[in-house]
Design a protein around this motif. Structure first.
Motif, PDB file in Angstrom:
ATOM      1  N   THR A 482      -6.042 -11.837   0.554  1.00  9.27           N
ATOM      2  CA  THR A 482      -7.009 -10.824   1.461  1.00  9.27           C
ATOM      3  C   THR A 482      -7.402  -9.395   1.241  1.00  9.27           C
ATOM      4  N   ARG A 492      -3.120 -17.971   4.248  1.00  7.37           N
ATOM      5  CA  ARG A 492      -1.828 -17.334   3.756  1.00  7.37           C
ATOM      6  C   ARG A 492      -1.407 -17.419   2.626  1.00  7.37           C
ATOM      7  N   ARG A 594       3.331  -8.970   0.700  1.00 12.49           N
ATOM      8  CA  ARG A 594       2.685  -8.432   2.384  1.00 12.49           C
ATOM      9  C   ARG A 594       3.557  -9.027   3.589  1.00 12.49           C
ATOM     10  N   ILE A 595       4.478  -9.208   4.232  1.00 13.67           N
ATOM     11  CA  ILE A 595       5.290 -10.122   5.189  1.00 13.67           C
ATOM     12  C   ILE A 595       4.041  -9.846   6.837  1.00 13.67           C
ATOM     13  N   ASN A 596       3.916  -8.980   6.989  1.00 15.47           N
ATOM     14  CA  ASN A 596       2.780  -8.016   8.366  1.00 15.47           C
ATOM     15  C   ASN A 596       2.849  -7.261   7.882  1.00 15.47           C
ATOM     16  N   ASP A 597       2.796  -6.608   8.671  1.00 20.23           N
ATOM     17  CA  ASP A 597       1.771  -5.123   8.596  1.00 20.23           C
ATOM     18  C   ASP A 597       2.584  -3.762   8.042  1.00 20.23           C
ATOM     19  N   ARG A 598       4.115  -4.193   8.786  1.00 22.63           N
ATOM     20  CA  ARG A 598       5.294  -3.774   8.617  1.00 22.63           C
ATOM     21  C   ARG A 598       6.063  -3.532   7.485  1.00 22.63           C
ATOM     22  N   HIS A 599       5.733  -4.372   7.171  1.00 21.20           N
ATOM     23  CA  HIS A 599       7.515  -5.086   6.262  1.00 21.20           C
ATOM     24  C   HIS A 599       6.265  -5.555   4.945  1.00 21.20           C
ATOM     25  N   GLY A 600       7.291  -5.845   3.794  1.00 26.99           N
ATOM     26  CA  GLY A 600       6.339  -6.300   2.620  1.00 26.99           C
ATOM     27  C   GLY A 600       8.182  -5.979   1.522  1.00 26.99           C
TER      28      GLY A 600
END
Length: 649
Positions: A482, A492, A594-600
């Motif tokens: 991405t 994904r 990157r799981i989402n914008d807040r978690h990784g």
């Protein structure tokens, strides 16, 4: 913010350190008493296994001789900085105040440390010594050095640090910027809460018997606990001659700084600068003046090298409670400081690439180090009778601001800032560091001071000197996933597999550190101070193709002493041999999920010393011994790998 052109910043903080290094057997097993060693074992905190050291690097395992050590330290700090902009001037004013509490119990050789060097089993002074001689001396119970400590060396040190500085960043023209600064500092001398500082008042010409001076000006035996009152033959006073501090306070520590930047062309910048910087001395060195009677007594006695006089039954040959190892701190001494200057040019090649070339120089003045007092010159017969004050049975450590250093270097740097996922930094330094003494405690392959009355004779390469240092570091982020050039919209699943990969590399090439040639037996000098051999004037450093871990130096370059030349200081210089350098490659591989914008998640694999290349330690420098020039260890372990997983949210 105070208006449009004023900013004030205030910070305050408190830090506290509590650290304890205590033997496992403390208050549990009194090994010294069980072995029948005649040492004071009345303090259970000191209990443990004594330490025995053989010449040639062999050690009979025991507890660390430097324990127990217990520290409870507190620093309270506040600083304020005010900035104001007026026209072409950006003025800054700052102040700082720090209160330090340094509390330490520092036990050294509390269970005894005993050394053998084979001198009684060899053929005589100057003759080769092999490990069998060391074992033979040990079996007969004859020591070359006996060390111990009684009482409690305890410091409750306090001091203040005050500083004020002013700086003017002046934009003289569109191309020329000048920075002018002035700083004043006062690092007040350490005082002890209970005046447990006991310094030594002495003269270098030995015209005055050393006097032990307690801080303050009242009863010299106030407080306690006391273990070891010295006999009346050793002067001990508390008459105010040294105040309460370790040394005299100096209020003239002004430090000026200058920096100039000039833009020669839109892509070329010239920089130069100079300044004075004062050094804040480490507390551990100052703690030594808390190691004196009547609170505690240190013994470090060297045996008669002809007739054994230190044995299991007789660990000390001097009068009770007289310290054979004492510590004095020069009282009327100037603050150690460094003068630094530089000149450099920076050239921008592209928007993300630049190259720098700089000259850097420095000169250290009044640097503090450990000298020796009560020194016996080289000569025949027993050493102690030749000392100015034989009653002490050994030398004393004299902490003095008498040392100088200098450093000159050319530095070059190429930087490729991140673009297309690629970041590169290459730096090269070609320099030389020279000094009289490199640190308070002898380190690396340094030999130390031979003749305390001629410190210039020990001037040589710094123990930390390395002539060349090349470092290359890069980081590359693969262009997949991405937001990247390839597979950006692949979905994904593909991004989890192919995206977020980075690879890193650090390659380090460093030339070797200095090593001092030392006498294979101190008996050839038969006096105090470091014993250097005689040099024949040939280069002891073998050519690169001839160097081997079993023979790194040329043994024909030195001899302990030229035959029939008597007892004297050797002719070899300090730090004249060069040990092996460092060739190292570290590697890393990183995957970012990157799981989402807040978690990784970040998965990292790191490899140190990727080629598994041995990084050789310093060769042995004892002339005349079978292991002279032999490398018996590596600086660090060979290849090491670690895997880490980081969760961020």
């Amino acid at each position: 913010m105070i208006g449009a052109n004023k900013v004030n910043e205030f910070r305050a903080g408190v830090s506290r350190l509590e650290n304890s290094n205590v033997p496992l057997q403390a208050a549990k097993q009194n090994v010294v008493q069980e072995l029948g060693i005649p040492l004071d074992t009345s303090i259970p905190l000191y209990w443990g296994v004594p330490n025995v050291t053989f010449g040639g690097g062999m050690t009979l395992a025991g507890n660390s001789p430097d324990s127990p050590f217990i520290n409870v330290d507190t620093m309270i700090q506040a600083n304020d900085n005010f900035a104001i902009t007026k026209g072409k001037h950006n003025l800054k004013f700052g102040g700082e105040i720090t209160r330090t509490r340094f509390n330490q119990l520092g036990g050294v050789t509390t269970r005894g440390r005993f050394s053998v060097n084979g001198q009684y089993s060899s053929a005589g002074p100057g003759s080769p010594i092999v490990p069998a001689h060391n074992i033979a001396d040990w079996m007969m119970g004859n020591f070359s050095v006996s060390e111990s400590q009684s009482g409690i060396p305890l410091a409750n040190f306090r001091n203040w640090y005050f500083a004020f500085d002013v700086q003017d960043q002046w934009k003289v023209t569109r191309k020329l910027n000048v920075s002018l600064g002035l700083r004043w500092e006062d690092y007040t001398p350490w005082v002890d809460k209970f005046d447990a500082i006991i310094n030594v008042d002495m003269k270098w010409d030995n015209s005055q018997f050393p006097t032990f001076v307690r801080a303050g000006d009242s009863d010299p035996f106030e407080g306690g606990p006391y273990c070891c009152r010295m006999p009346n033959t050793v002067p001990y006073v508390r008459d105010g001659r040294r105040g309460r501090g370790i040394q005299k306070n100096r209020l003239n520590s002004w430090a000026a700084r200058l920096g100039i930047t000039y833009q020669l062309t839109p892509s070329t910048v010239l920089r130069t600068g100079a300044g004075i910087y004062y050094a804040q001395e480490i507390q551990n060195k100052n703690f030594e003046v808390a190691r004196h009677p009547p609170f505690t007594v240190r013994r470090n006695e060297t045996a008669n090298n002809l007739i054994p006089d230190l044995t299991w039954q007789r660990l000390s040959a001097i009068q009770q409670n007289i310290p054979s190892l004492s510590f004095g701190h020069e009282y009327d001494v100037r603050r150690p400081h460094m003068a630094q200057w530089s000149l450099g040019i920076q050239q921008q090649i592209k928007s993300n690439m630049s190259v720098d070339a700089n000259y850097l120089g420095s000169s250290g003045q009044y640097l503090e180090g450990a000298g020796t007092m009560n020194v016996a010159p080289p000569g025949a017969g027993a050493i102690n009778p030749r000392r100015p004050f034989p009653i002490f049975g050994g030398v004393g450590i004299w902490i003095e601001g008498a040392y100088h250093s200098s450093y000159h270097a050319m530095q070059a740097k190429f930087q490729h800032r991140p673009k297309y996922g690629f970041n590169l930094l290459t730096a090269f330094t070609w320099g030389k560091s020279i000094d009289d003494l490199s640190s308070y405690r002898i380190q690396f392959g340094d030999g130390g001071i031979s003749n305390p009355y001629n410190k210039r004779a020990s001037r040589g390469l710094s123990a930390f000197d390395f002539r060349r240092n090349l470092t290359n570091s890069l980081m590359y982020e693969f262009p997949f996933g991405t937001g990247k050039k390839f597979l950006s919209g692949a979905g994904r699943g593909a991004d989890l597999v192919a995206g977020g990969w980075q690879v890193g590399s650090i390659v380090t090439l460093v030339s070797g550190f200095p090593v001092s040639p030392m006498c294979g037996s101190g008996a050839v000098q038969n006096g105090d101070g470091a014993c250097y051999p005689d040099a024949f004037g040939t280069n002891p450093n073998l050519a690169r193709g001839q160097q081997d871990p079993r023979r790194w130096f040329d043994p024909a370059a030195f001899v302990n002493r030229v035959p029939n030349s008597g007892f004297r200081f050797g002719t070899a210089g300090r730090n004249t041999m060069i040990g092996p350098g460092v060739i190292n490659w570290d590697f890393s591989l990183l995957k970012d999920f990157r799981i989402n914008d807040r978690h990784g998640l970040e998965l990292r694999w790191e490899v140190f010393n990727l080629p598994n290349h041995p990084l050789w330690d310093i060769p042995n420098g004892s002339v005349g011994r079978a292991n002279f020039g032999v490398i018996s260890a590596t600086k660090i372990d060979n290849r090491q790998m670690q895997v880490a997983l980081l969760y961020s949210f």
